[in-house]
Write a protein that holds these residues in place. Structure first.
Motif, PDB file in Angstrom:
ATOM      1  N   THR A   7       0.827  -1.204   0.000  1.00 22.85           N
ATOM      2  CA  THR A   7       0.000   0.000   0.000  1.00 22.85           C
ATOM      3  C   THR A   7       0.862   1.255   0.000  1.00 22.85           C
ATOM      4  OG1 THR A   7      -1.742  -1.188   1.175  1.00 22.85           O
ATOM      5  CG2 THR A   7      -1.853   1.212   1.217  1.00 22.85           C
ATOM      6  N   THR A  22      -1.391  -6.250  -5.101  1.00 23.82           N
ATOM      7  CA  THR A  22      -1.992  -5.235  -4.233  1.00 23.82           C
ATOM      8  C   THR A  22      -1.527  -3.847  -4.641  1.00 23.82           C
ATOM      9  OG1 THR A  22      -2.167  -6.782  -2.379  1.00 23.82           O
ATOM     10  CG2 THR A  22      -2.226  -4.436  -1.839  1.00 23.82           C
ATOM     11  N   ILE A  54      -3.715  -0.630  -6.585  1.00 27.07           N
ATOM     12  CA  ILE A  54      -3.777   0.749  -6.077  1.00 27.07           C
ATOM     13  C   ILE A  54      -3.225   1.717  -7.123  1.00 27.07           C
ATOM     14  CG2 ILE A  54      -2.925   2.333  -4.296  1.00 27.07           C
ATOM     15  CD1 ILE A  54      -2.967  -0.149  -2.377  1.00 27.07           C
ATOM     16  N   ALA A  94      -5.310   5.910  -4.784  1.00 28.35           N
ATOM     17  CA  ALA A  94      -4.770   5.657  -3.455  1.00 28.35           C
ATOM     18  C   ALA A  94      -5.759   6.160  -2.400  1.00 28.35           C
ATOM     19  CB  ALA A  94      -3.405   6.310  -3.296  1.00 28.35           C
ATOM     20  N   ALA A 143      -7.650   0.741  -1.556  1.00 29.15           N
ATOM     21  CA  ALA A 143      -6.576  -0.005  -0.893  1.00 29.15           C
ATOM     22  C   ALA A 143      -7.130  -1.213  -0.145  1.00 29.15           C
ATOM     23  CB  ALA A 143      -5.799   0.902   0.051  1.00 29.15           C
ATOM     24  N   ASN A 183      -5.997  -4.927  -0.884  1.00 29.17           N
ATOM     25  CA  ASN A 183      -5.469  -5.799   0.178  1.00 29.17           C
ATOM     26  C   ASN A 183      -6.312  -7.049   0.355  1.00 29.17           C
ATOM     27  OD1 ASN A 183      -2.989  -4.789   1.800  1.00 29.17           O
ATOM     28  ND2 ASN A 183      -4.129  -2.939   1.252  1.00 29.17           N
ATOM     29  N   ALA A 203      -4.945  -1.082   4.619  1.00 33.15           N
ATOM     30  CA  ALA A 203      -5.474  -0.009   3.769  1.00 33.15           C
ATOM     31  C   ALA A 203      -5.509   1.316   4.517  1.00 33.15           C
ATOM     32  CB  ALA A 203      -6.870  -0.377   3.272  1.00 33.15           C
ATOM     33  N   GLY A 224      -1.924   2.218   5.839  1.00 30.50           N
ATOM     34  CA  GLY A 224      -1.050   2.380   4.672  1.00 30.50           C
ATOM     35  C   GLY A 224      -1.319   3.649   3.896  1.00 30.50           C
ATOM     36  N   ILE A 225      -2.582   3.963   3.640  1.00 32.31           N
ATOM     37  CA  ILE A 225      -2.908   5.193   2.895  1.00 32.31           C
ATOM     38  C   ILE A 225      -2.561   6.418   3.725  1.00 32.31           C
ATOM     39  CG2 ILE A 225      -4.814   6.577   1.939  1.00 32.31           C
ATOM     40  CD1 ILE A 225      -3.840   4.259   0.126  1.00 32.31           C
ATOM     41  N   ARG A 243       1.211   6.639   3.653  1.00 31.96           N
ATOM     42  CA  ARG A 243       1.645   6.996   2.300  1.00 31.96           C
ATOM     43  C   ARG A 243       1.472   8.493   2.045  1.00 31.96           C
ATOM     44  NH1 ARG A 243       0.651   3.644  -3.026  1.00 31.96           N
ATOM     45  NH2 ARG A 243       0.865   5.260  -4.592  1.00 31.96           N
TER      46      ARG A 243
END
Length: 189
Positions: free
Chosen positions: A48, A101, A105, A110, A115, A119, A165, A168-169, A172
């Protein structure tokens, strides 16, 4: 920042995520055939945050570290015997799971929703590949492999897909705003 510096930064970040996967592998809930671990959450986070190529690279590095004897697999285990053992399919599948994965994305957006879908797909890849491997290597029937290697992990897998998700987002976006990750949705290689 030059392309070479960006690429080096991403490779080092992939190596860092390989270490994170190894640490999360030690978070274990033992079950009769296959333990529940934090590895899949860490792989989902890598994919992700880093995208398809570098997420998969982190899984490759992780597998290679364990293959050469560094105890990064579940229960501080290591070696080719683990990879070619009954649960090795789950480890090998991390590479494909992370790539698909991350690619999903990159091809969509994103967002936490996309996500999560990515995932969840990664979880299914991991469970399917690992269950087939378990069936073959442990000489189990399809029913035994499915009951021991797939069904106990569905609920936890969905929870881990959501956490990968969401966290991770969030991570990110923060890393991109701090210019520690490329700002584009598609991370270059």
């Amino acid at each position: 920042m030059s392309k070479q510096h960006e690429k080096l930064r991403m490779m080092l970040t992939a190596a860092l995520f390989a270490a994170i996967i190894g640490i999360m592998a030690q978070v274990t809930i033992p079950l009769p055939l296959v333990p529940i671990t934090g590895q899949t959450l860490a792989v989902g986070l890598a994919a992700t945050i880093l995208g398809s190529r570098y997420g998969a690279l982190s899984a490759i590095i992780y597998m290679l570290l364990g293959a050469v004897g560094i105890p990064v697999f579940s229960g501080m285990s290591a070696g080719m015997g683990v990879i070619f053992g009954p649960t090795g399919g789950y480890i090998v599948s991390f590479i494909f799971s992370a790539f698909i994965t991350g690619l999903y994305i990159e091809k969509t957006s994103a967002t936490v929703t996309q996500a999560f879908i990515a995932n969840a797909i990664g979880m299914l890849i991991n469970l399917t590949f690992g269950t087939v491997w378990l069936k073959v290597m442990a000489d189990l029937s399809w029913a035994e492999a499915f009951v021991g290697g797939f069904t106990p992990f569905i609920i936890g897998g969905i929870l881990k897909a959501f956490l990968a998700a969401w966290i991770g987002i969030l991570a990110r976006k923060r890393l991109q705003s701090a210019r520690l990750l490329p700002s584009s949705t598609k991370l270059s290689a």
